[in-house]
Design an enzyme around this catalytic site. Structure first.
Site, short mmCIF file in Angstrom:
data_model
loop_
_atom_site.label_atom_id
_atom_site.label_comp_id
_atom_site.label_asym_id
_atom_site.label_seq_id
_atom_site.Cartn_x
_atom_site.Cartn_y
_atom_site.Cartn_z
N GLU A 95 -7.85 -5.46 5.81
CA GLU A 95 -7.80 -5.12 4.39
C GLU A 95 -6.68 -5.87 3.68
O GLU A 95 -6.82 -6.28 2.53
CB GLU A 95 -7.65 -3.61 4.22
CG GLU A 95 -8.92 -2.88 4.62
CD GLU A 95 -8.72 -1.41 4.91
OE1 GLU A 95 -9.08 -0.60 4.05
OE2 GLU A 95 -8.22 -1.07 6.00
N HIS B 65 -13.03 2.85 1.18
CA HIS B 65 -13.04 1.81 2.23
C HIS B 65 -13.78 0.56 1.78
O HIS B 65 -14.22 -0.24 2.62
CB HIS B 65 -13.74 2.30 3.52
CG HIS B 65 -12.98 3.32 4.30
ND1 HIS B 65 -13.61 4.31 5.04
CD2 HIS B 65 -11.66 3.50 4.48
CE1 HIS B 65 -12.71 5.06 5.63
NE2 HIS B 65 -11.51 4.60 5.31
N ASN C 56 0.86 -1.19 0.00
CA ASN C 56 0.00 0.00 0.00
C ASN C 56 0.90 1.23 0.00
O ASN C 56 1.46 1.60 1.03
CB ASN C 56 -0.88 -0.05 1.25
CG ASN C 56 -1.78 1.16 1.39
OD1 ASN C 56 -1.81 2.03 0.53
ND2 ASN C 56 -2.52 1.21 2.48
#
Ligand code: ADP
Length: 396
Positions: free
Chosen positions: A382, A177, A10
């Site tokens: 996630e 999200h 990320n």
């Protein structure tokens, strides 16, 4: 076949969060953060599943240099068996409705979406390009924050603005999200012994960024964030909804320019702006205990706005199988959960105070009072969802 390993990456503008995910283990064998990239203070922190932590200075390293430091570490922890890389990408526009294997066409499409996420997508791309150069033989997959919300019906995703702004310029509600709302709604369905494809949920992801979502039969039907992640509920430093005339009012009344207004709304508002103290909910809860008026007000506004947003999301449901709390605040703060639910009495919601107190620090569970509609605390993950999506494409 032995359990496979996926590296999840990320990339922010000056940071890389990473996790090595093994499909058979819930704990990450290796995870960490490279930060302050591009400066003399660039540093790489990492942690093993045993809890052992370490860090290393990587002065002036950029994304590629940081990833090349990571490679040997990841390879050695994975025993030389890395099967793919999953990249978190913030904005997929209308082009990406699901996780996608990355090739040149996909890179161009992510790049074309950059005007919608000027801070995030270019950084995500930098990371992808660096990783593809370093690991050219591995499959790379992009997982988009917006993709889950591409199932919103048009009446939920359109703004009441001139049609051409949508048709020619993509001005619409996208939502963010999505990976988190998707993950927790699947977990909630399995905890409640319901099929995700035949269940309806409200979800509140409350971290530094906060959003709510209505999920019906496994699909997002509405969500509080919009064109950008500023819309919706009040957040750590973001205002959430304000009167759209605020921009022109501040320009006229105070002579502020767009940059000043953007900075104020994104960085100096939310619970930080209201309290004048902090964007960190732990700090605000402690200050409230000691009678700090700003912290008390910030918490009241935050909870009311989240509840109001959840009530609005309920318009997208015909039944409610449960309300899910997740994110750093949703997973850890019994006070915030209680205050939000107190505003939702019309939905017959009420918490069991012992169960509410018990569900913190990664403990998931049901926290509703006996006989009331389900309220669940579900820690989000996630990274795991991105790894699962990556594996799903390798299997396809
Ligand atoms: P991000 O959106 O950056 O991923 P997180 O999901 O980690 O952020 O959430 C960060 C927020 O969670 C911060 O406001 C932090 O104060 C809050 N938080 C973490 N632990 C607690 C706690 N025990 N009580 C209240 N808030 C908490």
């Amino acid at each position: 076949m032995s359990a496979r390993n996926i590296l999840v990456v990320n990339c922010g503008s000056s940071s890389i969060k990473f996790a090595l995910v093994n499909e058979a283990h819930s704990q990450f064998p290796l995870s960490g953060l490279a930060e302050r990239l591009g400066t003399a203070d660039a540093v790489l922190h990492w942690q093993r599943s045993s809890g052992e932590k370490d860090s290393m200075l990587i002065p002036n390293a950029d994304h590629r240099a940081a990833l090349s430091q990571l490679l040997p570490m990841v390879n050695s922890v994975a025993g030389g068996q890395l099967h793919g890389i999953g990249h978190r990408v913030v904005h997929g526009g209308e082009f990406f409705t699901q996780a996608t294997r990355i090739d040149h066409k996909v890179l161009s499409a992510i790049s074309a979406t950059a005007p919608l996420a000027p801070l995030h997508n270019p950084a995500n791309l930098q990371g992808i390009e660096a990783a593809m150069k370093l690991f050219p033989c591995l499959p790379h997959v992009a997982v988009f924050d917006t993709a889950f919300h591409q199932t919103l019906p048009e009446h939920a995703f359109r703004y009441a603005l001139p049609d051409h702004l949508y048709r020619q310029h993509g001005v619409r509600r996208y939502g963010f999200h999505g990976t988190s709302h998707r993950f927790v709604s699947h977990r909630a369905a399995s905890m409640a012994n319901l099929a995700v494809g035949d269940s309806s949920w409200l979800s509140a992801h409350l971290g530094n960024g906060c959003s709510t979502c209505a999920i019906v039969n496994g699909q997002s039907r509405d969500t509080s964030m919009g064109l950008t992640p500023l819309e919706g509920v009040a957040m750590g430093t973001r205002s959430g909804d304000v009167d759209p005339n605020l921009h022109s009012h501040l320009a006229r009344a105070l002579g502020w320019n767009l940059e000043q207004i953007d900075r104020m709304l994104n960085n100096d508002s939310g619970v930080k702006g209201l309290s004048g103290l902090s964007n960190d909910m732990r700090t605000l809860e402690q200050a409230r205990e000691q009678g700090h008026a700003g912290a008390t007000l910030a918490i009241e506004v935050f909870c009311y706005r989240v509840a109001k947003s959840l009530a609005a999301m309920a318009c997208a449901l015909s039944q409610l199988d449960g309300l899910i709390f997740t994110g750093g605040i949703g997973e850890n703060s019994p006070l915030i959960r209680r205050k939000i639910v107190e505003h939702l009495r019309l939905f017959n919601l009420e918490l069991d105070s012992e169960a509410n107190a018990r569900c913190i620090r990664g403990v998931s569970g049901f926290i509703q009072a006996y006989g009331r509609p389900r309220v669940l605390v579900v820690p989000t993950n996630e990274e795991r969802q991105i790894a699962l999506d990556t594996l799903g494409l390798l299997d396809a």
